[in-house]
Design an enzyme around this catalytic site. Structure first.
Site, mmCIF file in Angstrom:
data_model
loop_
_atom_site.group_PDB
_atom_site.id
_atom_site.type_symbol
_atom_site.label_atom_id
_atom_site.label_comp_id
_atom_site.label_asym_id
_atom_site.label_seq_id
_atom_site.Cartn_x
_atom_site.Cartn_y
_atom_site.Cartn_z
ATOM 1 N N SER A 1 0.837 -1.195 0.000
ATOM 2 C CA SER A 1 0.000 0.000 0.000
ATOM 3 C C SER A 1 0.877 1.253 0.000
ATOM 4 O O SER A 1 1.654 1.457 -0.921
ATOM 5 C CB SER A 1 -0.962 -0.036 1.201
ATOM 6 O OG SER A 1 -1.938 0.971 1.118
ATOM 7 N N GLU B 1 -1.942 -3.113 -7.895
ATOM 8 C CA GLU B 1 -3.152 -3.378 -7.117
ATOM 9 C C GLU B 1 -3.682 -2.049 -6.630
ATOM 10 O O GLU B 1 -2.957 -1.045 -6.616
ATOM 11 C CB GLU B 1 -2.856 -4.320 -5.947
ATOM 12 C CG GLU B 1 -1.864 -3.782 -4.910
ATOM 13 C CD GLU B 1 -2.486 -2.893 -3.844
ATOM 14 O OE1 GLU B 1 -3.695 -3.057 -3.558
ATOM 15 O OE2 GLU B 1 -1.776 -2.037 -3.294
ATOM 16 N N HIS C 1 -4.803 -5.303 -1.368
ATOM 17 C CA HIS C 1 -5.742 -5.003 -0.281
ATOM 18 C C HIS C 1 -6.816 -6.087 -0.194
ATOM 19 O O HIS C 1 -8.010 -5.849 -0.372
ATOM 20 C CB HIS C 1 -6.373 -3.631 -0.494
ATOM 21 C CG HIS C 1 -5.443 -2.500 -0.207
ATOM 22 N ND1 HIS C 1 -4.521 -2.056 -1.127
ATOM 23 C CD2 HIS C 1 -5.288 -1.718 0.898
ATOM 24 C CE1 HIS C 1 -3.842 -1.046 -0.610
ATOM 25 N NE2 HIS C 1 -4.278 -0.827 0.621
#
Length: 294
Positions: free
Chosen positions: A107, A198, A268
């Site tokens: 992330s 992602e 995630h």
């Protein structure tokens, strides 16, 4: 590649983005110790400044300490959120380059993956302490990566896949962060690489805009392959955008000839399996896909 870990090695837990509590970190400490690893906590780990784990200066201090300390063999960031990019102009990688160690996270930690990739050192994209209790397979895969025992990952079938076989270094991370780093010293180099992307909680039109940015900047045309992880909780406008995430991505790469894999188990999602970034891989895509670490 940094050295893989062995019993007695030290792992540092720091926070470069959103704040965390002692209760949230304790399961990770116990987990690492159960594998015979020692755990050091950043001095400012539990500080608080608005949504951040302390001020920029405090978070940068912990990051610099963890990168510099020769006794620390791996640095894992406690959680994501936002804030790592605010530290980068204050970080010196001189000592880290002399004594590389594993830097771990996903992330918001894409900022560190990209910066460290640019100096030629591998990192681990993996679950973080805040999420250790969510999925045992994800947490075990992180330990396998740290011990040098992660060899391959196989995906489920996805009929949007583009078949093919490719080899190259695996790089990437969160698409929003890669987009935000464009034009900075930490901009990702994708030439002859296999790119992993992602994302979470983005509007479909913005996913399209980010993919167009990658295309127009030349980052898609020079790839060996593309791996798409979780595109989680994507949102649409009142007037529908008209395409699913797979369709948006396939439209961006339709002019190129390389394998594309969807639904890769990383990002995630609870089953967020560990990946080595900056390491050579072979990507074999059919209806499903197998990623081998070479």
């Amino acid at each position: 590649l940094p050295s893989y870990l062995k019993k007695g090695d030290m792992v540092a837990i720091i926070a470069t983005a959103r704040k965390v509590s002692k209760e949230e970190i304790q399961p990770a400490v116990a987990f690492f110790e159960s594998y015979g690893l020692s755990v050091l906590l950043g001095k400012n780990l539990f500080e608080s400044s608005n949504q951040y784990a302390g001020t920029d200066a405090q978070r940068a201090e912990d990051l610099q300490w963890a990168l510099n300390d020769k006794n620390i063999k791996a640095v894992i960031v406690a959680r994501g959120g936002y804030g790592t990019v605010r530290l980068m102009e204050h970080i010196d990688f001189t000592e880290f380059k002399k004594h590389p160690k594993w830097v771990i996270g996903y992330s918001d930690i894409t900022v560190l993956h990209s910066a460290i990739h640019n100096i030629g050192i591998a990192t681990i994209h993996a679950t973080m302490p805040l999420n250790f209790s969510k999925n045992q397979e994800a947490t075990r895969s992180l330990i396998k990566a740290l011990l040098g025992k992660l060899t391959e990952i196989e995906t489920e079938e996805n009929y949007s896949n583009i078949e093919g076989v490719a080899r190259g270094q695996l790089v990437g991370g969160n698409l929003s962060l890669l987009y935000a780093l464009s034009g900075t010293p930490y901009d990702i180099d994708t030439r002859d690489k296999i790119l992993f992307i992602e994302d979470l909680d983005e509007y479909l039109y913005h996913l399209d805009r980010m993919m167009m940015q990658l295309k127009l900047s030349g980052k898609l045309s020079c790839l060996k392959g593309l791996v798409v992880g979780g595109m989680t909780d994507m949102k649409d406008n009142a007037i529908p955008f008209g395409k699913f995430p797979e369709e948006i991505i396939l439209d961006a790469v339709k002019d190129y000839n390389y394998p594309v894999c969807f639904d890769f188990p990383a990002g995630h999602i609870d089953r967020n399996l560990a990946l080595y970034f900056g390491r050579e891989v072979e990507l074999n895509v059919r209806d499903n896909a197998i990623l081998n670490f070479l």
